[in-house]
Design a protein around this motif. Structure first.
Motif, mmCIF file in Angstrom:
data_model
loop_
_atom_site.group_PDB
_atom_site.id
_atom_site.type_symbol
_atom_site.label_atom_id
_atom_site.label_comp_id
_atom_site.label_asym_id
_atom_site.label_seq_id
_atom_site.Cartn_x
_atom_site.Cartn_y
_atom_site.Cartn_z
ATOM 1 N N LEU A 104 -52.665 29.513 -2.655
ATOM 2 C CA LEU A 104 -52.038 30.426 -3.622
ATOM 3 C C LEU A 104 -51.309 31.551 -2.892
ATOM 4 C CD1 LEU A 104 -51.638 31.363 -6.561
ATOM 5 C CD2 LEU A 104 -53.898 32.409 -6.499
ATOM 6 N N LYS B 173 -50.515 38.607 -7.593
ATOM 7 C CA LYS B 173 -50.654 37.199 -7.186
ATOM 8 C C LYS B 173 -49.378 36.398 -7.370
ATOM 9 C CE LYS B 173 -55.626 36.801 -7.894
ATOM 10 N NZ LYS B 173 -55.847 38.023 -8.720
ATOM 11 N N VAL C 108 -48.189 35.063 -9.974
ATOM 12 C CA VAL C 108 -48.577 33.853 -10.701
ATOM 13 C C VAL C 108 -47.405 33.213 -11.435
ATOM 14 C CG1 VAL C 108 -49.990 32.997 -12.616
ATOM 15 C CG2 VAL C 108 -50.978 34.550 -10.940
ATOM 16 N N LEU D 130 -55.421 25.314 -9.707
ATOM 17 C CA LEU D 130 -55.190 26.637 -10.296
ATOM 18 C C LEU D 130 -55.905 26.773 -11.639
ATOM 19 C CD1 LEU D 130 -53.730 29.419 -10.292
ATOM 20 C CD2 LEU D 130 -51.797 28.317 -11.418
#
Lengths: 298, 298
Positions: free
Chosen positions: A9, A46, A48, A289
């Protein structure tokens, strides 16, 4: 699995990070505005949404290099929403990821403008994506709908109205989150598939991305609510122990911790099921994820 | 000429008005957010930006009906900028066109969100324009650049910084206005030509639209400054006699009234010169508009 996955990630987020750094080196932006925009955009996180867009694009046939500018636009939209949500008239937060919020650092006027600048520049960037014009139009439209008054902005409006009220129903809570955070997560997945060529309405990949995005959005939010109660980590939203966590409508409040965890796991499982027709590293990443989101709360 | 022209301007604005009314009837927008967005969008105004876009499109070969949704998006962007500029942290205005400003009527949080919603929805609308995808992409990109941190948002930032300072140079003043109001007026003209098929960079129509837009933007601003001093009308900007008009850098302050009037007339003449290769009612309208702007100050 978790440590290895975190590294993957982080590696994917790092690609985005590098691109974001170069994004705001534009001529003609007043220095202080540029500084304020960068301050919030480069404050960590992050990444994302861009990572989701990249993985869905990769899995459905588009190259990471081509999608990167578009994906970075999603992070700029996310960042603008945080800057505006933190404002005194909204959530009135002093800190974001351990650093002073934009208005604390630069004053309210510049924080408002930095948010406006990030949102507008995001569209300018996304529109430059190197894909067939029809794909780009459809992908940017998907994001605009998701970020707008019937999506993210509308969700924040509902959240503001609900603050302090104890009477929000579970369905309202679901709907509010689906708009406030779910819509952009979903659009991140869908836009990756759409850029790669999937029809924006009927495309199989778009539908799978839509369902995957909805489910991880739901799992994310439930887990955030659980962590808000158990207090060991935060990710999408508010600092633990902020004023809002008192009397706030949350999943654990409605369902209890155990049922909330189960609901998050079900959502993650449904997200995984959307990946059954795909293969390759993008697929593996998206699969892990979905589970990672839930594992954070256990 | 003036009365007749005003009627034509009003008739063209009325087309936009009718379309705008239908724009925000979207499912899924929280009621109070929808109300706040409509309140500012339907608060009147000359609808100059959409009218410019429509006239340039008409003159270069696109139908009014097809351009209308795109042109209306320009008005939504203009409206969002007014809502945010009026906020207490920015210009702190209580009234706009004789009515309470958005934050006075709905509170600051909803005013910020109404602005965010209008900006995002504007992009969603513009992206749906019924033209070849390449044209739409190029036209929306032009608007995004103009509205963003190197354009309108950047200009507002420079204006905020300059407020209270007496030391702004004439070149800074020109540059600030070129960004704050000029960029979107210019983009309104260019995007009409681009939707009609002109190349966004090298197209002859785009260049003419660009120069026309720059010049009427300059004329507009000089005349606004003159009216700010002579006090009989306002159009683009601030209420006469607002706090800001004290010690504010303006064209008459730098050049005196007479030279300011001459500079505005020169800009209007240069705008008219950009129309020499065209004909038809769109051309006539744009020609008269350039002179109308200047005549307001005489």
């Amino acid at each position: 699995m978790s440590k290895e996955f975190k590294q993957e990630l982080a590696a994917r987020a790092n690609e985005v990070e590098k691109y974001l750094k170069s994004c705001l080196q534009l001529e003609g932006i007043p220095g202080e505005l540029q500084e304020a925009m960068k301050y919030s955009l480069m404050a960590g996180g992050k990444r994302v949404r861009p990572v989701l867009c990249l993985a869905w694009g990769e899995m459905t046939g588009a190259s990471t290099k081509d999608i990167l500018p578009f994906a970075s636009g999603l992070e700029m939209i996310h960042t603008y929403s945080l800057v505006h949500d933190d404002l005194p008239a909204m959530d009135n937060d002093d800190l974001r990821r351990g650093k002073p919020t934009s208005h604390k650092k630069f004053g309210e006027a510049l924080a408002i403008l930095a948010g406006d600048g990030l949102l507008t520049q995001a569209f300018a960037m996304m529109l430059k994506a190197s894909f067939p014009a029809e794909n780009v139009l459809a992908a940017v439209s998907t994001v605009a709908q998701a970020a707008g008054p019937a999506g993210m902005v509308g969700g924040q409006c509902m959240d503001m109205r609900a603050t302090g009220q104890e009477s929000m129903e579970l369905d309202d809570l679901k709907n509010m989150h689906a708009m406030k955070t779910g819509a952009l997560l979903r659009a991140a997945c869908c836009s990756g598939a759409i850029l790669a060529g999937s029809d924006p309405v009927k495309g199989k990949d778009t539908c799978n991305a839509h369902n995957y995005g909805s489910n991880i959005g739901l799992a994310f939010q439930i887990v955030d609510d659980i962590l808000d109660v158990t207090g060991d980590e935060i990710s999408l939203g508010k600092p633990v122990g902020s004023d809002e966590s008192v009397n706030k409508s949350t999943y654990p409040r409605f369902l209890g911790l155990e049922k909330s965890r189960n609901l998050a796991q079900t959502a993650a499982d449904e997200a995984k099921a959307c990946l059954k027709d795909y293969h390759g590293p993008g697929r593996e990443f998206l699969y892990k994820l979905a589970q990672y989101i839930v594992d954070r709360a256990s």
